[in-house]
Design a protein around this motif. Structure first.
Motif, PDB file in Angstrom:
ATOM      1  N   LEU A 293     -29.151  63.661   5.270  1.00 32.97           N
ATOM      2  CA  LEU A 293     -27.781  63.173   5.189  1.00 32.97           C
ATOM      3  C   LEU A 293     -27.594  61.896   5.991  1.00 32.97           C
ATOM      4  CD1 LEU A 293     -26.089  66.636   5.813  1.00 32.97           C
ATOM      5  CD2 LEU A 293     -26.419  65.515   3.604  1.00 32.97           C
ATOM      6  N   THR A 294     -26.707  61.048   5.522  1.00 39.41           N
ATOM      7  CA  THR A 294     -26.345  59.842   6.259  1.00 39.41           C
ATOM      8  C   THR A 294     -25.245  60.185   7.263  1.00 39.41           C
ATOM      9  OG1 THR A 294     -24.584  59.247   4.719  1.00 39.41           O
ATOM     10  CG2 THR A 294     -26.809  58.411   4.224  1.00 39.41           C
ATOM     11  N   ARG A 295     -24.947  59.231   8.135  1.00 40.54           N
ATOM     12  CA  ARG A 295     -23.855  59.417   9.102  1.00 40.54           C
ATOM     13  C   ARG A 295     -22.558  59.752   8.383  1.00 40.54           C
ATOM     14  NH1 ARG A 295     -21.870  54.163  11.546  1.00 40.54           N
ATOM     15  NH2 ARG A 295     -20.635  54.251   9.675  1.00 40.54           N
ATOM     16  N   GLU A 296     -22.247  59.002   7.349  1.00 40.63           N
ATOM     17  CA  GLU A 296     -21.002  59.206   6.619  1.00 40.63           C
ATOM     18  C   GLU A 296     -20.932  60.590   5.991  1.00 40.63           C
ATOM     19  OE1 GLU A 296     -23.007  56.539   6.282  1.00 40.63           O
ATOM     20  OE2 GLU A 296     -21.770  54.930   7.093  1.00 40.63           O
ATOM     21  N   GLU A 297     -22.052  61.060   5.447  1.00 38.21           N
ATOM     22  CA  GLU A 297     -22.082  62.393   4.835  1.00 38.21           C
ATOM     23  C   GLU A 297     -21.885  63.488   5.875  1.00 38.21           C
ATOM     24  OE1 GLU A 297     -24.964  61.550   1.001  1.00 38.21           O
ATOM     25  OE2 GLU A 297     -25.895  61.860   2.964  1.00 38.21           O
ATOM     26  N   VAL A 298     -22.527  63.342   7.026  1.00 43.16           N
ATOM     27  CA  VAL A 298     -22.365  64.325   8.094  1.00 43.16           C
ATOM     28  C   VAL A 298     -20.916  64.335   8.575  1.00 43.16           C
ATOM     29  CG1 VAL A 298     -23.034  64.961  10.455  1.00 43.16           C
ATOM     30  CG2 VAL A 298     -24.770  64.180   8.829  1.00 43.16           C
TER      31      VAL A 298
ATOM     32  N   PHE B 160     -19.708  61.996  16.071  1.00 39.45           N
ATOM     33  CA  PHE B 160     -21.040  62.007  15.471  1.00 39.45           C
ATOM     34  C   PHE B 160     -22.072  61.485  16.467  1.00 39.45           C
ATOM     35  CE2 PHE B 160     -24.435  59.621  13.370  1.00 39.45           C
ATOM     36  CZ  PHE B 160     -25.005  60.600  12.587  1.00 39.45           C
ATOM     37  N   TYR B 161     -21.805  60.313  17.032  1.00 37.31           N
ATOM     38  CA  TYR B 161     -22.758  59.717  17.973  1.00 37.31           C
ATOM     39  C   TYR B 161     -22.915  60.563  19.237  1.00 37.31           C
ATOM     40  CZ  TYR B 161     -23.189  55.606  15.056  1.00 37.31           C
ATOM     41  OH  TYR B 161     -23.463  54.755  14.010  1.00 37.31           O
ATOM     42  N   LYS B 162     -21.843  61.177  19.690  1.00 32.08           N
ATOM     43  CA  LYS B 162     -21.916  62.051  20.860  1.00 32.08           C
ATOM     44  C   LYS B 162     -22.845  63.229  20.580  1.00 32.08           C
ATOM     45  CE  LYS B 162     -19.108  65.266  23.398  1.00 32.08           C
ATOM     46  NZ  LYS B 162     -18.198  66.257  22.919  1.00 32.08           N
ATOM     47  N   LEU B 163     -22.693  63.860  19.424  1.00 27.99           N
ATOM     48  CA  LEU B 163     -23.541  65.003  19.061  1.00 27.99           C
ATOM     49  C   LEU B 163     -25.003  64.599  18.952  1.00 27.99           C
ATOM     50  CD1 LEU B 163     -21.270  66.704  16.376  1.00 27.99           C
ATOM     51  CD2 LEU B 163     -21.677  67.481  18.721  1.00 27.99           C
TER      52      LEU B 163
ATOM     53  N   GLY C  51     -28.067  65.619  21.770  1.00 26.08           N
ATOM     54  CA  GLY C  51     -29.109  66.452  21.172  1.00 26.08           C
ATOM     55  C   GLY C  51     -28.587  67.661  20.425  1.00 26.08           C
ATOM     56  N   THR C  52     -27.286  67.760  20.274  1.00 23.66           N
ATOM     57  CA  THR C  52     -26.703  68.888  19.556  1.00 23.66           C
ATOM     58  C   THR C  52     -27.042  68.822  18.075  1.00 23.66           C
ATOM     59  OG1 THR C  52     -24.893  68.901  21.148  1.00 23.66           O
ATOM     60  CG2 THR C  52     -24.544  70.104  19.115  1.00 23.66           C
ATOM     61  N   LEU C  53     -27.019  67.626  17.520  1.00 24.84           N
ATOM     62  CA  LEU C  53     -27.475  67.388  16.153  1.00 24.84           C
ATOM     63  C   LEU C  53     -28.805  66.648  16.227  1.00 24.84           C
ATOM     64  CD1 LEU C  53     -24.513  66.081  13.934  1.00 24.84           C
ATOM     65  CD2 LEU C  53     -25.827  68.155  13.607  1.00 24.84           C
ATOM     66  N   LYS C  54     -29.804  67.180  15.571  1.00 22.92           N
ATOM     67  CA  LYS C  54     -31.104  66.511  15.532  1.00 22.92           C
ATOM     68  C   LYS C  54     -31.083  65.447  14.449  1.00 22.92           C
ATOM     69  CE  LYS C  54     -32.665  69.387  18.542  1.00 22.92           C
ATOM     70  NZ  LYS C  54     -32.477  69.038  19.913  1.00 22.92           N
TER      71      LYS C  54
ATOM     72  N   LYS D  24     -33.907  57.918  13.443  1.00 27.55           N
ATOM     73  CA  LYS D  24     -33.431  56.598  13.045  1.00 27.55           C
ATOM     74  C   LYS D  24     -34.395  55.984  12.049  1.00 27.55           C
ATOM     75  CE  LYS D  24     -30.499  53.694  15.627  1.00 27.55           C
ATOM     76  NZ  LYS D  24     -30.260  52.760  16.694  1.00 27.55           N
ATOM     77  N   GLU D  25     -33.823  55.417  11.007  1.00 28.01           N
ATOM     78  CA  GLU D  25     -34.606  54.666  10.032  1.00 28.01           C
ATOM     79  C   GLU D  25     -33.954  53.292   9.971  1.00 28.01           C
ATOM     80  OE1 GLU D  25     -36.752  56.187   6.239  1.00 28.01           O
ATOM     81  OE2 GLU D  25     -34.636  55.880   5.765  1.00 28.01           O
ATOM     82  N   GLY D  26     -34.644  52.318  10.522  1.00 29.84           N
ATOM     83  CA  GLY D  26     -34.024  51.005  10.700  1.00 29.84           C
ATOM     84  C   GLY D  26     -32.960  51.138  11.777  1.00 29.84           C
ATOM     85  N   ASN D  27     -31.744  50.776  11.446  1.00 27.61           N
ATOM     86  CA  ASN D  27     -30.669  50.929  12.430  1.00 27.61           C
ATOM     87  C   ASN D  27     -29.694  52.034  12.038  1.00 27.61           C
ATOM     88  OD1 ASN D  27     -29.474  49.712  10.264  1.00 27.61           O
ATOM     89  ND2 ASN D  27     -28.385  48.152  11.430  1.00 27.61           N
ATOM     90  N   ARG D  28     -30.115  52.914  11.153  1.00 26.74           N
ATOM     91  CA  ARG D  28     -29.246  53.997  10.687  1.00 26.74           C
ATOM     92  C   ARG D  28     -29.828  55.363  11.034  1.00 26.74           C
ATOM     93  NH1 ARG D  28     -25.381  52.686   6.769  1.00 26.74           N
ATOM     94  NH2 ARG D  28     -25.431  50.502   6.219  1.00 26.74           N
ATOM     95  N   TYR D  29     -28.930  56.257  11.453  1.00 22.82           N
ATOM     96  CA  TYR D  29     -29.338  57.627  11.716  1.00 22.82           C
ATOM     97  C   TYR D  29     -29.393  58.413  10.418  1.00 22.82           C
ATOM     98  CZ  TYR D  29     -29.025  57.343  16.778  1.00 22.82           C
ATOM     99  OH  TYR D  29     -29.244  57.024  18.089  1.00 22.82           O
ATOM    100  N   LYS D  30     -30.388  59.285  10.333  1.00 20.05           N
ATOM    101  CA  LYS D  30     -30.538  60.223   9.221  1.00 20.05           C
ATOM    102  C   LYS D  30     -30.590  61.621   9.833  1.00 20.05           C
ATOM    103  CE  LYS D  30     -31.194  56.778   6.433  1.00 20.05           C
ATOM    104  NZ  LYS D  30     -31.281  56.564   5.035  1.00 20.05           N
TER     105      LYS D  30
END
Length: 59
Positions: A6-11, A22-25, A29-32, A35-41
């Motif tokens: 999932l992407t950030r937006e989907e989560v 989202f970034y806090k989680l 480490g609450t959400l594993k 990073k792919e490029g500059n985006r979290y997956k």
């Protein structure tokens, strides 16, 4: 491997949370995630584990 990624937006949409939450989680480490490029997956299993944990806390 059949993991849904999932992407950030989907989560944010699934969990009904904002960007800062989202970034806090992720950073605590609450959400594993990875990073792919500059985006979290985020693997969907990580979101599922988070929801299950939150439900247990509510009991």
């Amino acid at each position: 491997m059949n993991e849904i990624i999932l992407t950030r937006e989907e989560v944010m949409e699934v969990l009904k949370i904002g960007k800062s939450t989202f970034y806090k989680l992720i950073h605590e480490g609450t959400l594993k995630a990875f990073k792919e490029g500059n985006r979290y997956k985020v693997p969907s299993s990580s979101v599922n584990k988070y929801v299950i944990q939150k439900m247990k806390e509510g009991d």
